[in-house]
Motif scaffolding. Sequence first.
Motif: not given
Lengths: 165, 418
Positions: A152-165
């Motif tokens: 989910x987005x929580x894990x995604x933001x945590x891993x990337x410390x923000x967006x990676x698009x």
Amino acid sequence: MKLVGKAHRFGDDINTDLIISGKYKFKTLDMEELSKHLLEDLDPDFFKKIKKGDFIVAGKNFGCGSSREQAPLVIKYAHISAVLASSFARIFYRNAINVGLPLVECDTSKIDEGDNLVVDLEGGKVIDQTKQEEIDITPLPSFMIEILSAGGLVGYIKENRGWRI
Amino acid sequence: MGQTIVEKILSGHSGRKVHAGDIALCDIDFAFAQDGTAPLVIKAFYEMGGDDVFDSNKIAFVIDHSSPSPNEGVSALHKMMRDFAHEKGIQLFDIGSGVCHQVIPESGRIRPGDLIIGADSHTCTYGALNAMATGVGSTELAAVLYTGKLWFRVPSSCKIILEGNLPKATSAKDVILFLIGKIGADGANYQSIEFTGSLLRNLDMAGRFTIANMVVEAGAKCGFFFCDEITREWLTRYVDGEICSVTPDPDANYERVIEYDLSSLMPQVALPHEVDKVLPVGDVAGLKIDQAFIGTCTNGRLEDLRIAASILKGKKIDKKIRLIVAPASKRVLLSAIEEGILQDLIEAGGCLVTPGCGCCVGTHNGVPADGERVLSTANRNFKGRMGNKNSEIYLASPATVAWSALKGKISDPREFFE
Ligand code: SF4
């Protein structure tokens, strides 16, 4: 990621008030508790019928209505592994991906209550074992798969410390 | 290739030229959550590693859905919001301030061309001010509070041209109910709607807010009105400085163009339990009602209360029914007091509740009993919406609701205006 389970069939325009009534959702953040009320206005025993990994299968415009994220969350907490529908409402679609609930957009018209399904997200197909049929699915954009894989987005933001698009 | 309004705004906020179908990562001008969504926002914000918010001046919380708190569960969630707002220095609109979608424009936070995100599905309301505004879920809002950015799939656009002059006794609510009835609950799914046409020239901001508020009931991501003299006049009451406007290019691409002449529009009613089950009021006239409700982010504005009061002044509502009135904001309430509107409504038998969502979403303030029928100015009539799945909700304009409250049954407000 291959998901296996039985189909629970619902109709068109299943809205967020039906998925989880507002009278519960404002009271608590306890999703386990809320999930017992999943779709209860349509089927009071629905929660009891779910076996871990089962699918909700619906028609068009699934999840229309409010922006309440509790809607996809309670589905996830009720141990539904994915929702299959011919189309989804916009906010619900985003919310589901963001909480890590896979959505499958495909032609659901031939799937019946109780059919055994295998959903192959990467392979882009659903296999209806009961009917011995294969259904193509609309693939997700790659960064959405990344969000789903992060849980989910929580894990995604945590891993990337923000967006990676 | 030319651009639509939404393509221009998302281009401006992502730093590259985008068109429908593109994915854009955009800077957000303003973000908010309400008490149904903010608690999960706070939880997700900390879980994703959040500490400080990206810009405390660009965020607000509004306590409007269950306000004041009806039970200890809600009280704990409200406290969580107050603590977070205080700690992060963000603006909190506490109980009694009103519905988020009225309070936020009134606080001068919305300007044409802005990109606004709210953890509430009716955030699309601010499209009336020529801003791109759309609702998201709590986790996405948390990501915005943390990063100040959000991804968008640039929507395709649908142009709706409205011509003619609205007949007496009809209003913006009838227009949008009629449109949703025509195009369906998913008729504009994932799309951006641009409203244009001669009818809008005479439509006040209250009416534009009503229409923009309900575009999500047709599945739209956002809806836009142009910024004209009426917009500017309204905005100058709330914002300082120059007011820009965003217009589409002449060669912009529309997936669909719909045109209606509404010169002979009849008052409309949406039947339970879908917003797109719409009929002219005459087809359901005579159905007995138990509760009438005037309020919400769709129709709780001063103009709405004013028309209801003009119908109810000096009369009494039917003895068998109750009428609940929820002004959309504190400002609306104060003006309604000043104009004597509130006195008229209460003397006619109305019951006033705190500015906010009122009984719209079934949390408090007027949950119907089993088998009861409600006629409401709200935007949704889903089964169970008002807290009881064994009740029925019909949606209509403030004029229709007020006139029906007098009669005790669904009635055609044209009878009053004749
Ligand atoms: S008034 Fe109703 S529709 Fe509007 S924000 Fe409140 S609950 Fe939502």
